[in-house]
Design a protein around this motif. Structure first.
Motif, PDB file in Angstrom:
ATOM      1  N   ASN A 154      44.816  34.874  39.638  1.00  0.00           N
ATOM      2  CA  ASN A 154      45.250  35.497  38.380  1.00  0.00           C
ATOM      3  C   ASN A 154      44.403  35.081  37.183  1.00  0.00           C
ATOM      4  O   ASN A 154      44.563  35.593  36.093  1.00  0.00           O
ATOM      5  CB  ASN A 154      46.732  35.217  38.105  1.00  0.00           C
ATOM      6  N   LYS A 155      43.469  34.141  37.396  1.00  0.00           N
ATOM      7  CA  LYS A 155      42.559  33.769  36.316  1.00  0.00           C
ATOM      8  C   LYS A 155      41.568  34.889  36.007  1.00  0.00           C
ATOM      9  O   LYS A 155      41.063  34.989  34.885  1.00  0.00           O
ATOM     10  CB  LYS A 155      41.758  32.519  36.710  1.00  0.00           C
ATOM     11  N   ILE A 156      41.306  35.744  37.031  1.00  0.00           N
ATOM     12  CA  ILE A 156      40.322  36.814  36.810  1.00  0.00           C
ATOM     13  C   ILE A 156      40.828  38.196  37.231  1.00  0.00           C
ATOM     14  O   ILE A 156      40.158  39.185  36.969  1.00  0.00           O
ATOM     15  CB  ILE A 156      38.985  36.515  37.531  1.00  0.00           C
ATOM     16  N   THR A 157      41.996  38.260  37.902  1.00  0.00           N
ATOM     17  CA  THR A 157      42.566  39.550  38.298  1.00  0.00           C
ATOM     18  C   THR A 157      44.048  39.570  37.938  1.00  0.00           C
ATOM     19  O   THR A 157      44.579  38.601  37.401  1.00  0.00           O
ATOM     20  CB  THR A 157      42.425  39.795  39.819  1.00  0.00           C
ATOM     21  N   SER A 158      44.718  40.651  38.277  1.00  0.00           N
ATOM     22  CA  SER A 158      46.159  40.751  38.019  1.00  0.00           C
ATOM     23  C   SER A 158      46.972  40.208  39.195  1.00  0.00           C
ATOM     24  O   SER A 158      48.201  40.229  39.166  1.00  0.00           O
ATOM     25  CB  SER A 158      46.532  42.223  37.777  1.00  0.00           C
ATOM     26  N   GLU A 159      46.304  39.712  40.226  1.00  0.00           N
ATOM     27  CA  GLU A 159      46.978  39.217  41.425  1.00  0.00           C
ATOM     28  C   GLU A 159      47.129  37.705  41.392  1.00  0.00           C
ATOM     29  O   GLU A 159      46.413  37.006  40.683  1.00  0.00           O
ATOM     30  CB  GLU A 159      46.194  39.619  42.680  1.00  0.00           C
ATOM     31  N   ASN A 160      48.089  37.215  42.210  1.00  0.00           N
ATOM     32  CA  ASN A 160      48.289  35.788  42.370  1.00  0.00           C
ATOM     33  C   ASN A 160      47.749  35.346  43.719  1.00  0.00           C
ATOM     34  O   ASN A 160      47.597  36.154  44.625  1.00  0.00           O
ATOM     35  CB  ASN A 160      49.782  35.438  42.294  1.00  0.00           C
ATOM     36  N   GLY A 161      47.497  34.059  43.875  1.00  0.00           N
ATOM     37  CA  GLY A 161      47.068  33.537  45.168  1.00  0.00           C
ATOM     38  C   GLY A 161      45.855  32.638  45.047  1.00  0.00           C
ATOM     39  O   GLY A 161      45.004  32.838  44.173  1.00  0.00           O
ATOM     40  N   ASP A 162      45.804  31.647  45.909  1.00  0.00           N
ATOM     41  CA  ASP A 162      44.705  30.692  45.912  1.00  0.00           C
ATOM     42  C   ASP A 162      43.448  31.351  46.470  1.00  0.00           C
ATOM     43  O   ASP A 162      43.500  32.046  47.486  1.00  0.00           O
ATOM     44  CB  ASP A 162      45.107  29.494  46.779  1.00  0.00           C
ATOM     45  N   VAL A 163      42.314  31.129  45.812  1.00  0.00           N
ATOM     46  CA  VAL A 163      41.066  31.741  46.258  1.00  0.00           C
ATOM     47  C   VAL A 163      39.889  30.891  45.771  1.00  0.00           C
ATOM     48  O   VAL A 163      40.022  30.144  44.796  1.00  0.00           O
ATOM     49  CB  VAL A 163      40.939  33.191  45.723  1.00  0.00           C
ATOM     50  N   GLU A 164      38.779  30.979  46.489  1.00  0.00           N
ATOM     51  CA  GLU A 164      37.554  30.351  46.011  1.00  0.00           C
ATOM     52  C   GLU A 164      36.658  31.420  45.412  1.00  0.00           C
ATOM     53  O   GLU A 164      36.592  32.543  45.920  1.00  0.00           O
ATOM     54  CB  GLU A 164      36.821  29.624  47.146  1.00  0.00           C
ATOM     55  N   ILE A 165      35.970  31.047  44.334  1.00  0.00           N
ATOM     56  CA  ILE A 165      35.023  31.958  43.703  1.00  0.00           C
ATOM     57  C   ILE A 165      33.686  31.242  43.547  1.00  0.00           C
ATOM     58  O   ILE A 165      33.615  30.016  43.611  1.00  0.00           O
ATOM     59  CB  ILE A 165      35.501  32.449  42.317  1.00  0.00           C
ATOM     60  N   ILE A 166      32.653  32.039  43.364  1.00  0.00           N
ATOM     61  CA  ILE A 166      31.362  31.486  42.970  1.00  0.00           C
ATOM     62  C   ILE A 166      30.969  32.132  41.654  1.00  0.00           C
ATOM     63  O   ILE A 166      31.092  33.344  41.479  1.00  0.00           O
ATOM     64  CB  ILE A 166      30.274  31.717  44.049  1.00  0.00           C
TER      65      ILE A 166
END
Length: 203
Positions: A154-166
């Motif tokens: 949710n830091k960059i989209t409207s969705e929730n959930g743990d994710v890795e980004i680069i």
């Protein structure tokens, strides 16, 4: 997160080493059995081919599963001894049958392997408050060109959930082009004119 997941996170199972360690292959899983505490308890560790790790403790006096050692509120010398013996076995398996992984998700580790093999740049983890944030730097001038981190989607989209980004440093015109495609987002926590965020979920 289970005790097994906590101990084995950021590792990759070497199935050949499991067999050498003493695991028995049974269909799509590997099973290790060891008696502890003067044969009063039996530890059973199961690892399937998807690297899911499960463990249980059997009370051999009653031939039934003993789960009290997993309850954090349970204390005392007896419980502590059982818990320590179980963790000792898990850590020994981790040390002898796995290879470390820098990040949690497969795509992040594939990219890391590519960077290491191609540019000989290893990630470093400069923040004690965010120990899973890995920075890649040009080895000539130590300037950043990539940052991998584990965040809530949710830091960059409207969705929730743990994710890795680069986060990647790019020319501004390339960023504008990529923002038209799925999986690319305005940089999280970085200069949005010079950086772009990519979710490492396979898309």
């Amino acid at each position: 997160m289970s005790l097994e997941q906590d101990i084995f996170q950021r590792t990759k199972i070497d199935f050949n080493k499991l067999v050498a360690y003493g695991f028995q292959k049974e269909c799509h899983q590997y099973v290790y059995i060891q008696n502890i505490l003067d044969n009063s308890f039996q530890v059973v560790i199961t690892i399937n081919t998807d690297e899911d790790i499960h463990g249980k403790m059997i009370d051999l006096a009653f031939h039934e599963e003993y789960i009290n050692f997993r309850i954090k509120a349970q204390t005392g010398e007896f419980i502590t001894n059982i818990r320590q013996e179980y963790e000792k076995i898990l850590n020994d398996i981790k040390d002898k049958c796995t290879t470390p992984q820098y990040f949690i998700y497969p795509q992040a580790n594939r990219i890391t392997d590519y960077i290491i093999k191609t540019y000989h740049d290893y990630p470093d983890f400069p923040w004690t408050s965010d120990p899973h944030y890995g920075v890649f730097r040009h080895h000539n001038n130590q300037k950043w060109y990539a940052l991998m981190m584990n965040i809530n989607k949710n830091k960059i989209t409207s969705e929730n959930g743990d994710v890795e980004i680069i986060n990647l440093k790019l020319k501004e015109e390339h960023i504008l082009q990529l923002l038209q495609e799925n999986g690319f987002y305005r940089a999280y926590h970085m200069n949005k004119k010079k950086w772009i965020s990519i979710i490492l979920d396979g898309t």
